[in-house]
Design a protein around this motif. Structure first.
Motif, PDB file in Angstrom:
ATOM      1  N   ASP A  81       0.834  -1.212   0.000  1.00  0.00           N
ATOM      2  CA  ASP A  81       0.000   0.000   0.000  1.00  0.00           C
ATOM      3  C   ASP A  81       0.862   1.251   0.000  1.00  0.00           C
ATOM      4  O   ASP A  81       0.577   2.221  -0.714  1.00  0.00           O
ATOM      5  CB  ASP A  81      -0.923   0.005   1.229  1.00  0.00           C
ATOM      6  CG  ASP A  81      -2.010  -1.052   1.136  1.00  0.00           C
ATOM      7  OD1 ASP A  81      -2.237  -1.575   0.026  1.00  0.00           O
ATOM      8  OD2 ASP A  81      -2.621  -1.366   2.182  1.00  0.00           O
ATOM      9  N   GLU A  85       1.037   4.033  -2.897  1.00  0.00           N
ATOM     10  CA  GLU A  85       0.770   5.431  -2.587  1.00  0.00           C
ATOM     11  C   GLU A  85       1.924   6.319  -3.025  1.00  0.00           C
ATOM     12  O   GLU A  85       1.719   7.411  -3.582  1.00  0.00           O
ATOM     13  CB  GLU A  85       0.514   5.596  -1.083  1.00  0.00           C
ATOM     14  CG  GLU A  85       0.172   7.013  -0.661  1.00  0.00           C
ATOM     15  CD  GLU A  85      -1.090   7.543  -1.307  1.00  0.00           C
ATOM     16  OE1 GLU A  85      -1.191   8.777  -1.461  1.00  0.00           O
ATOM     17  OE2 GLU A  85      -1.977   6.736  -1.673  1.00  0.00           O
ATOM     18  N   ARG A  88       1.757   6.704  -6.721  1.00  0.00           N
ATOM     19  CA  ARG A  88       0.717   7.668  -7.107  1.00  0.00           C
ATOM     20  C   ARG A  88       1.182   9.095  -6.870  1.00  0.00           C
ATOM     21  O   ARG A  88       0.973   9.981  -7.713  1.00  0.00           O
ATOM     22  CB  ARG A  88      -0.571   7.398  -6.323  1.00  0.00           C
ATOM     23  CG  ARG A  88      -1.357   6.182  -6.802  1.00  0.00           C
ATOM     24  CD  ARG A  88      -2.752   6.158  -6.209  1.00  0.00           C
ATOM     25  NE  ARG A  88      -2.716   5.949  -4.771  1.00  0.00           N
ATOM     26  CZ  ARG A  88      -2.804   4.763  -4.198  1.00  0.00           C
ATOM     27  NH1 ARG A  88      -2.906   3.678  -4.942  1.00  0.00           N
ATOM     28  NH2 ARG A  88      -2.780   4.646  -2.880  1.00  0.00           N
ATOM     29  N   LYS A 206     -14.946  11.455  -8.752  1.00  0.00           N
ATOM     30  CA  LYS A 206     -14.252  10.425  -9.527  1.00  0.00           C
ATOM     31  C   LYS A 206     -15.257   9.418 -10.085  1.00  0.00           C
ATOM     32  O   LYS A 206     -16.310   9.170  -9.501  1.00  0.00           O
ATOM     33  CB  LYS A 206     -13.247   9.691  -8.653  1.00  0.00           C
ATOM     34  CG  LYS A 206     -12.059  10.520  -8.205  1.00  0.00           C
ATOM     35  CD  LYS A 206     -11.114   9.640  -7.402  1.00  0.00           C
ATOM     36  CE  LYS A 206      -9.898  10.407  -6.938  1.00  0.00           C
ATOM     37  NZ  LYS A 206      -8.964   9.541  -6.185  1.00  0.00           N
ATOM     38  N   SER A 208     -14.878   6.352 -10.081  1.00  0.00           N
ATOM     39  CA  SER A 208     -14.906   5.222  -9.161  1.00  0.00           C
ATOM     40  C   SER A 208     -15.689   5.522  -7.888  1.00  0.00           C
ATOM     41  O   SER A 208     -15.993   4.616  -7.115  1.00  0.00           O
ATOM     42  CB  SER A 208     -13.479   4.821  -8.779  1.00  0.00           C
ATOM     43  OG  SER A 208     -12.850   5.871  -8.054  1.00  0.00           O
ATOM     44  N   GLY A 209     -15.980   6.805  -7.659  1.00  0.00           N
ATOM     45  CA  GLY A 209     -16.666   7.198  -6.436  1.00  0.00           C
ATOM     46  C   GLY A 209     -15.741   7.366  -5.251  1.00  0.00           C
ATOM     47  O   GLY A 209     -16.198   7.699  -4.153  1.00  0.00           O
ATOM     48  N   ALA A 210     -14.436   7.153  -5.446  1.00  0.00           N
ATOM     49  CA  ALA A 210     -13.476   7.263  -4.352  1.00  0.00           C
ATOM     50  C   ALA A 210     -13.297   8.715  -3.937  1.00  0.00           C
ATOM     51  O   ALA A 210     -13.505   9.647  -4.722  1.00  0.00           O
ATOM     52  CB  ALA A 210     -12.128   6.668  -4.761  1.00  0.00           C
ATOM     53  N   ARG A 211     -12.890   8.905  -2.705  1.00  0.00           N
ATOM     54  CA  ARG A 211     -12.696  10.242  -2.153  1.00  0.00           C
ATOM     55  C   ARG A 211     -11.354  10.804  -2.624  1.00  0.00           C
ATOM     56  O   ARG A 211     -10.363  10.079  -2.747  1.00  0.00           O
ATOM     57  CB  ARG A 211     -12.713  10.154  -0.623  1.00  0.00           C
ATOM     58  CG  ARG A 211     -12.686  11.463   0.122  1.00  0.00           C
ATOM     59  CD  ARG A 211     -12.893  11.166   1.604  1.00  0.00           C
ATOM     60  NE  ARG A 211     -13.009  12.365   2.398  1.00  0.00           N
ATOM     61  CZ  ARG A 211     -12.011  12.900   3.092  1.00  0.00           C
ATOM     62  NH1 ARG A 211     -10.820  12.308   3.065  1.00  0.00           N
ATOM     63  NH2 ARG A 211     -12.195  13.984   3.816  1.00  0.00           N
ATOM     64  N   THR A 213      -7.870  12.365  -2.308  1.00  0.00           N
ATOM     65  CA  THR A 213      -6.871  12.431  -1.242  1.00  0.00           C
ATOM     66  C   THR A 213      -6.334  13.854  -1.136  1.00  0.00           C
ATOM     67  O   THR A 213      -6.546  14.687  -2.031  1.00  0.00           O
ATOM     68  CB  THR A 213      -5.708  11.472  -1.519  1.00  0.00           C
ATOM     69  OG1 THR A 213      -5.007  11.908  -2.713  1.00  0.00           O
ATOM     70  CG2 THR A 213      -6.208  10.047  -1.723  1.00  0.00           C
ATOM     71  N   GLU A 216      -4.148  14.596  -4.054  1.00  0.00           N
ATOM     72  CA  GLU A 216      -4.886  14.868  -5.284  1.00  0.00           C
ATOM     73  C   GLU A 216      -5.489  16.268  -5.273  1.00  0.00           C
ATOM     74  O   GLU A 216      -5.538  16.938  -6.322  1.00  0.00           O
ATOM     75  CB  GLU A 216      -5.975  13.813  -5.471  1.00  0.00           C
ATOM     76  CG  GLU A 216      -5.411  12.447  -5.849  1.00  0.00           C
ATOM     77  CD  GLU A 216      -6.459  11.349  -5.808  1.00  0.00           C
ATOM     78  OE1 GLU A 216      -6.289  10.334  -6.502  1.00  0.00           O
ATOM     79  OE2 GLU A 216      -7.463  11.504  -5.071  1.00  0.00           O
TER      80      GLU A 216
END
Length: 331
Positions: A81, A85, A88, A206, A208-211, A213, A216
């Motif tokens: 992870d 991260e 990204r 997004k 994907s519906g993700a929050r 960060t 970002e």
């Protein structure tokens, strides 16, 4: 719920009675960082020696091996992870540098806006955004990348009021938060250049519906500021080119006008004649000339058109033409 932090034998006489009824005899807790991460449940042994010393030793061994494996698996997952991260974040930083380089080489606003769209949608996997500006871009103060998301235009007053990056879910004002949610806006970021608030950028959720960060959100703000700075630079270059063009034309006009004035003045007995003109701008409406008609007559032409620059210069040129035309007529 069963309290279990040590090896425990199920019994029909305590809180494990339901497990006992289901055929469970041993509860083996797996501890990670001082907390129960999981519980292994075992049924009865085939020979019926469920609570013998050998079975207890075996359960402790199972607990030790499984706990170690679970701990190692958790560490590997955490490392993966963390690596993802970091990748990204590195990609976001790389994209920012590449965008700054691309923007610096662009000479038109449409290319800048198109690149901004590609970077936002490609990096964040969202479909729409709106750019709000104080100074119009191509005649518009709100730029939406997709016509079907024109509802974003109505959010301009709210978006321009923010002075900090904000997720829609974190907005305290119920009316504003509802308006943003209805338009599928996930976050808004202010845009500043050299400390001056120039506008804002709003991005939809997004796919994907993700929050979003924190990294970002920083990317959205930085990319928006970089794009707006490139647009401001393009405007500055256009203004400078226009200024240079005007100065060039005015310099040509001033050269033409100076050519209409005499280089030398004739000598007249008993008279001293001198003339000079200094325009306050590149060109002016001043004109003069001294022309000897014959031994007895000399023509003095003086003209001053009202105003300055091009209109006055044109009037002065006309005066020069009239004075020269008059030379052929008796005076």
């Amino acid at each position: 719920e069963v309290a279990c932090e040590e090896l425990r034998f199920a019994s029909p006489d305590d809180d494990t009675r339901e497990l006992y009824a289901a055929g469970i005899r041993w509860l083996v807790p797996l501890m990670l960082h001082g907390r129960v991460a999981s519980i292994l449940c075992f049924g009865p042994t085939l020979d019926g020696s469920d609570d013998s010393d050998d079975v207890i030793t075996y359960m402790r061994l199972v607990r030790s091996i499984t706990t170690t494996a679970l701990h190692n698996a958790q560490m590997v997952r955490s490392l993966l992870d963390t690596t993802q991260e970091l990748q990204r974040q590195n990609l976001l930083v790389t994209t920012l540098f590449e965008s700054a380089r691309d923007f610096s080489g662009m000479t038109d606003v449409d290319s800048i806006l198109r690149t901004l769209s590609y970077r936002l949608m490609g990096q964040l996997m969202m479909s729409s955004y709106a750019l709000y500006v104080r100074e119009p871009i191509n005649g518009r103060t709100v730029i939406v990348n997709r016509p079907e998301t024109s509802a974003l235009e109505a959010l301009a007053p709210h978006a321009m009021a923010w002075r900090a990056v904000m997720r829609t879910e974190d907005i305290d004002d119920d009316v504003v938060r509802t308006a943003f949610l209805d338009a599928n806006v996930a976050a808004v970021a202010p845009l500043t250049i050299h400390g001056d608030h120039k506008g804002a950028i709003a991005v939809t959720a997004k796919l994907s519906g993700a929050r979003f960060t924190d990294e970002e959100l920083f990317f959205v703000e930085s990319l928006g500021n970089t794009a707006l700075a490139a647009i401001e630079q393009d405007r500055a270059i256009a203004r400078e080119l226009e200024r240079q063009r005007l100065e060039s034309e005015l310099a040509i006009a001033a050269t033409i006008q100076r050519g209409l004035l005499p280089l030398t003045l004739p000598t007249i007995p008993d008279y001293d004649i001198a003339a000079s003109t200094l325009p306050s701008k590149h060109v002016s409406g001043d004109y003069y000339d001294v022309i000897t008609l014959d031994d007895q007559r000399t023509l003095l032409a003086i003209a001053d058109a009202a105003g300055g620059a091009w209109p006055a210069g044109a009037a002065g040129d006309s005066a020069a033409k009239r004075s020269s035309d008059g030379m052929a007529r008796p005076i």
